[in-house]
Scaffold this motif. Structure first.
Motif, mmCIF file in Angstrom:
data_model
loop_
_atom_site.group_PDB
_atom_site.id
_atom_site.type_symbol
_atom_site.label_atom_id
_atom_site.label_comp_id
_atom_site.label_asym_id
_atom_site.label_seq_id
_atom_site.Cartn_x
_atom_site.Cartn_y
_atom_site.Cartn_z
ATOM 1 N N MET A 1 30.270 48.492 -5.611
ATOM 2 C CA MET A 1 30.588 46.533 -5.555
ATOM 3 C C MET A 1 31.156 47.020 -4.651
ATOM 4 N N ASP A 2 31.406 45.351 -4.075
ATOM 5 C CA ASP A 2 32.400 45.294 -2.959
ATOM 6 C C ASP A 2 33.219 44.480 -3.805
ATOM 7 N N LEU A 3 34.413 44.624 -3.159
ATOM 8 C CA LEU A 3 36.155 43.644 -4.230
ATOM 9 C C LEU A 3 36.498 43.635 -3.623
ATOM 10 N N ILE A 4 36.738 41.757 -3.786
ATOM 11 C CA ILE A 4 37.424 41.440 -2.349
ATOM 12 C C ILE A 4 39.518 41.643 -2.925
ATOM 13 N N THR A 5 40.536 41.226 -2.053
ATOM 14 C CA THR A 5 41.900 41.268 -3.125
ATOM 15 C C THR A 5 41.720 40.336 -3.321
ATOM 16 N N SER A 6 43.017 40.836 -4.397
ATOM 17 C CA SER A 6 43.831 39.341 -4.973
ATOM 18 C C SER A 6 44.041 37.396 -3.350
ATOM 19 N N ALA A 7 45.206 38.565 -2.172
ATOM 20 C CA ALA A 7 44.887 37.360 -1.477
ATOM 21 C C ALA A 7 43.342 36.840 -0.899
ATOM 22 N N GLN A 8 42.526 37.489 -1.369
ATOM 23 C CA GLN A 8 41.242 37.247 -0.508
ATOM 24 C C GLN A 8 40.799 36.244 -1.741
ATOM 25 N N ARG A 9 40.827 36.050 -2.359
ATOM 26 C CA ARG A 9 40.140 35.437 -3.752
ATOM 27 C C ARG A 9 41.374 34.305 -3.851
ATOM 28 N N ASP A 10 42.842 34.164 -3.489
ATOM 29 C CA ASP A 10 43.670 33.095 -2.962
ATOM 30 C C ASP A 10 42.939 32.349 -2.017
ATOM 31 N N GLU A 11 42.482 33.025 -1.202
ATOM 32 C CA GLU A 11 41.400 32.264 0.325
ATOM 33 C C GLU A 11 41.284 31.075 0.091
ATOM 34 N N LEU A 12 40.355 31.293 -1.194
ATOM 35 C CA LEU A 12 39.005 30.929 -2.008
ATOM 36 C C LEU A 12 39.619 28.919 -1.869
ATOM 37 N N PHE A 13 40.344 29.135 -2.580
ATOM 38 C CA PHE A 13 41.768 27.763 -3.070
ATOM 39 C C PHE A 13 41.031 26.986 -1.535
ATOM 40 N N ASN A 14 41.048 27.211 -0.636
ATOM 41 C CA ASN A 14 41.828 26.515 0.998
ATOM 42 C C ASN A 14 39.806 26.336 0.928
ATOM 43 N N SER A 15 38.719 26.560 0.499
ATOM 44 C CA SER A 15 37.024 26.340 1.050
ATOM 45 C C SER A 15 36.801 25.449 -0.466
ATOM 46 N N PHE A 16 37.188 25.544 -1.657
ATOM 47 C CA PHE A 16 36.270 24.616 -3.033
ATOM 48 C C PHE A 16 37.043 23.136 -2.689
ATOM 49 N N GLU A 17 35.868 22.276 -2.785
ATOM 50 C CA GLU A 17 36.251 20.833 -2.654
ATOM 51 C C GLU A 17 36.774 20.605 -4.458
ATOM 52 N N ARG A 18 35.850 20.689 -5.578
ATOM 53 C CA ARG A 18 36.987 20.065 -6.513
ATOM 54 C C ARG A 18 37.147 21.018 -7.757
ATOM 55 N N ASP A 19 36.733 21.145 -8.136
ATOM 56 C CA ASP A 19 37.124 22.106 -9.517
ATOM 57 C C ASP A 19 37.137 23.777 -9.427
#
Length: 174
Positions: A1-19
């Motif tokens: 299983m591939d895991l992303i870091t916490s910093a990479q996960r926080d980058e997802l806050f730059n691309s979500f649209e609503r919630d």
């Protein structure tokens, strides 16, 4: 299983649209960013909360864009020391736009099962999951990204059910 870091996960806050929604199911966490403030709290020392500044800046921006960030914290009563500390900090999250609710474990619906092996997860726009994985001491190992519609759908169902049952932070009295 591939895991992303916490910093990479926080980058997802730059691309979500609503919630963005976080399901928290642990009574204790281990994070290098929190280690020193947690020990200071345990000793009764004051905290200037500077260690929270990067998160608070991110949440202010996200909230300012009209997006919601919500959490349900499923917790055991009586609280672990960590949850007691976490509760004392939650006003910091609320002030920057997060909406956080608490759900005592004994108030969970009978027979509920949690998807993704009972791990914590972030759900972005009801489409993308970032499932947290932890070591035996509660330290974050990383997040697994999942887009499988069946798994995501089950998380949406659990989110909607528990959000309606959970107690808003301002009303929850530990």
């Amino acid at each position: 299983m591939d895991l992303i870091t916490s910093a990479q996960r926080d980058e997802l806050f730059n691309s979500f649209e609503r919630d963005a929604f976080h399901m928290e199911l642990r009574d204790d966490y281990g994070s290098p960013v929190e280690d020193t403030p947690y020990v200071r709290w345990q000793r009764g020392e004051p905290d200037n909360f500077e260690w929270l500044d990067p998160w608070k800046t991110l949440m202010r921006r996200v909230a300012g864009e009209g997006k919601s960030v919500r959490r349900v914290r499923v917790i055991t009563e009586p609280h672990s020391q960590y949850v007691t500390w976490e509760h004392s900090l939650t006003v910091q999250n609320i002030e920057v736009g997060e909406d956080i609710r608490w759900l005592p474990r004994h108030q969970l619906p009978e027979g509920i099962t949690f998807p993704v092996q009972g791990n914590d997860w972030w759900l972005y726009d009801g489409k993308l999951l970032a499932v947290g994985h932890f070591d035996d001491e509660g330290r974050v190992l990383g997040s697994e990204l999942i887009t499988d519609p069946e798994i995501v759908s089950e998380c949406v169902r659990v989110r909607d059910l528990l959000w309606g049952l959970a107690i808003p932070h301002g009303e929850y009295k530990p």
